[in-house]
Write an enzyme that holds these catalytic residues in place. Structure first.
Site: not given
Ligand code: EPU
Length: 435
Positions: A34-35, A323, A105, A129
């Site tokens: 998915k991601n 995850d 997201r 989520d």
């Molecule tokens: N963060 C910030 N500022 C930003 C970006 C991120 O503070 O500008 C913080 C977030 O709040 C969090 C941490 O950094 O505490 C990690 O965030 P990241 O940006 O790495 O995650 P994401 O891109 O929002 C993706 C996956 C998530 C997965 C995370 C970590 C997708 C759509 N989502 O989220 O997957 O948990 O990376 O690996 O790719 C899921 O698939 O169920 C899911 C939640």
């Protein structure tokens, strides 16, 4: 909807009933991630011509991203099995409708591609989520360094830039989404972007390879330092790309074997993408054997009795992904001994613990730590899936519980799991979906 005798959750959307039963046995094909697929679809905005994405999982979020791209004027065909074909060209708008954007997201991944190609984008603040605040300050700071101007109002973010230019950007935390937005913006920018502290997740690597297949120039793929030489505004070309297998779905089936016993051959699971997780489950007592079938990768996972408790903490890749954590806590809930699980990415991502406790798990929370004391068996009852990964963990918990476990909120599982119930049924699990 089929009816389920004696269930109390039938009115609350689709639900699943699970019973613990015989050990699992057989083969499971691991679907595409998915991601990754959602990011590849969003990045198709950068191309002129036909983009073909194979091994796309059949999940609701893919359908939402397809609708998002259609709302921009692109033509998207979701062809079975597992092929998404996008005819990319001039978009008719850079303002996708809020009701679609808010549903997940990954909509935020349209920010970089639309901005770099069209000079403007307006997005509702993306949803996803519910496990705490998920800011986009790093996305914004990186794109600002490339010349973008941002405006925020109550519910929207708007960015504009006549031309994005290459920049030196340093992340102090390897955000997955921010890395993806910088890379997808930089590939069409004027000049060279150097991103230090980039995320290295297999799905980020997959996106970079996809972009290179479309003609982008990216060096350092898989490392924390990415160097991107932009095309100066020229769109990328067509590509045919196979989505990387989903390490989190693979981990779900591994957790299912851990609590049910048996042996599964997981076709297409990539040991190299989940090394740290495999090390930990091996320490817990599972036997993991990487295999090669007709040139593709796979794993055989074998249970050799009760699992042992070990401490685990989540970290960005190559650490244990956040995850995996609901699955890890579920395995530990029925392990021999006690363990501490530490969440380092999303402090609020423990909501499912209340549901596990309802099933008889002994889990205590203290800040971003969970102390899990293993019990011999869980007890089936009605529980709710609060998000995708928590939902999968409830299914695994049901496999470890005496009696019937009824899981509502299954629409969350559908967002990220390609036929979880059917796949588990096919290897002998006693699980049924209603609705
Ligand atoms: N963060 C910030 N500022 C930003 C970006 C991120 O503070 O500008 C913080 C977030 O709040 C969090 C941490 O950094 O505490 C990690 O965030 P990241 O940006 O790495 O995650 P994401 O891109 O929002 C993706 C996956 C998530 C997965 C995370 C970590 C997708 C759509 N989502 O989220 O997957 O948990 O990376 O690996 O790719 C899921 O698939 O169920 C899911 C939640």
């Amino acid at each position: 909807m089929s009816s389920s005798p004696g269930s109390s959750v039938a009115s609350d959307g689709p639900y699943v009933e699970v019973r613990s039963g015989t050990p699992l046995n057989g083969r499971i094909e691991v679907p595409g991630a998915k991601n990754s697929v959602l990011k590849l679809m969003a990045a198709s905005v950068l191309a002129d011509g036909v983009v073909t994405i194979d091994n796309a999982p059949a999940i609701v979020d893919v359908a939402i991203m397809a609708d998002l791209l259609r709302s921009l004027g692109l033509s998207v065909d979701v062809v079975n099995p597992g092929r998404v074909q996008i005819t990319a060209g001039e978009a008719s708008t850079v303002e996708p409708p809020a009701d679609l954007v808010e549903r997940m997201r990954a909509s935020v991944n349209l920010l970089g591609p639309l901005l770099t190609r069209y000079g403007r984008v307006r997005l509702a603040l993306p949803g996803g989520d519910d496990f705490g605040s998920r800011p986009i300050d790093m996305h914004v700071a990186g794109l600002e360094a490339m010349g973008a101007r941002f405006r925020f109002d109550a519910a929207c973010v708007e960015a504009s830039a006549e031309h994005l230019r290459g920049a030196d950007i340093v992340f102090d935390f390897p955000s997955v989404g921010a890395t993806e937005n910088i890379v997808t913006a930089a590939v069409l920018a004027h000049g060279i972007t150097v991103l230090e502290g980039a995320a290295r997740e297999p799905e980020v690597v997959d996106l970079c390879r996809f972009l290179v297949g479309m003609g982008a120039a990216i060096e350092g793929i898989g490392s924390a330092r990415l160097v991107i030489d932009g095309t100066g505004g020229r769109p990328l070309g067509p590509v045919c790309h196979r989505v990387v297998p989903d390490r989190i779905q693979a981990a779900t089936y591994i957790a299912a074997v851990a609590v049910s016993g048996g042996q599964l051959h997981m076709v297409d699971a990539r040991a190299g993408d989940m090394e740290m997780f495999l090390r930990r489950v091996t320490e817990m007592g599972l036997k993991i054997d990487p295999v090669t079938d007709d040139g593709s990768h796979g794993l055989i996972v074998t249970s050799s009795g009760p699992i042992r408790a070990i401490d685990v903490q989540t970290l960005p890749y190559p650490g244990i992904a956040t995850d995996y954590k609901p699955l890890v806590i579920t395995m530990l809930a029925v392990a021999e001994g006690s363990a501490i699980v530490t969440e380092n990415l999303y402090p609020g991502r423990f909501r499912y613990v209340d549901e596990l406790v309802r099933l008889g798990a002994d889990v205590r929370l203290d800040g971003h730590h969970a102390l899990v004391r293993g019990v011999e068996r869980l007890r089936g009852t009605s529980v709710r899936a609060h998000d995708i990964r928590a939902g999968a963990a409830m299914v695994v918990a049901g496999l470890a519980a005496d009696g019937v476990t009824t899981i509502s909120g299954v629409q969350h599982i559908d967002r990220g799991y390609d036929d979880l119930v059917g796949r588990l049924q096919s290897v002998g699990a006693d699980i049924t979906r209603y609705g």
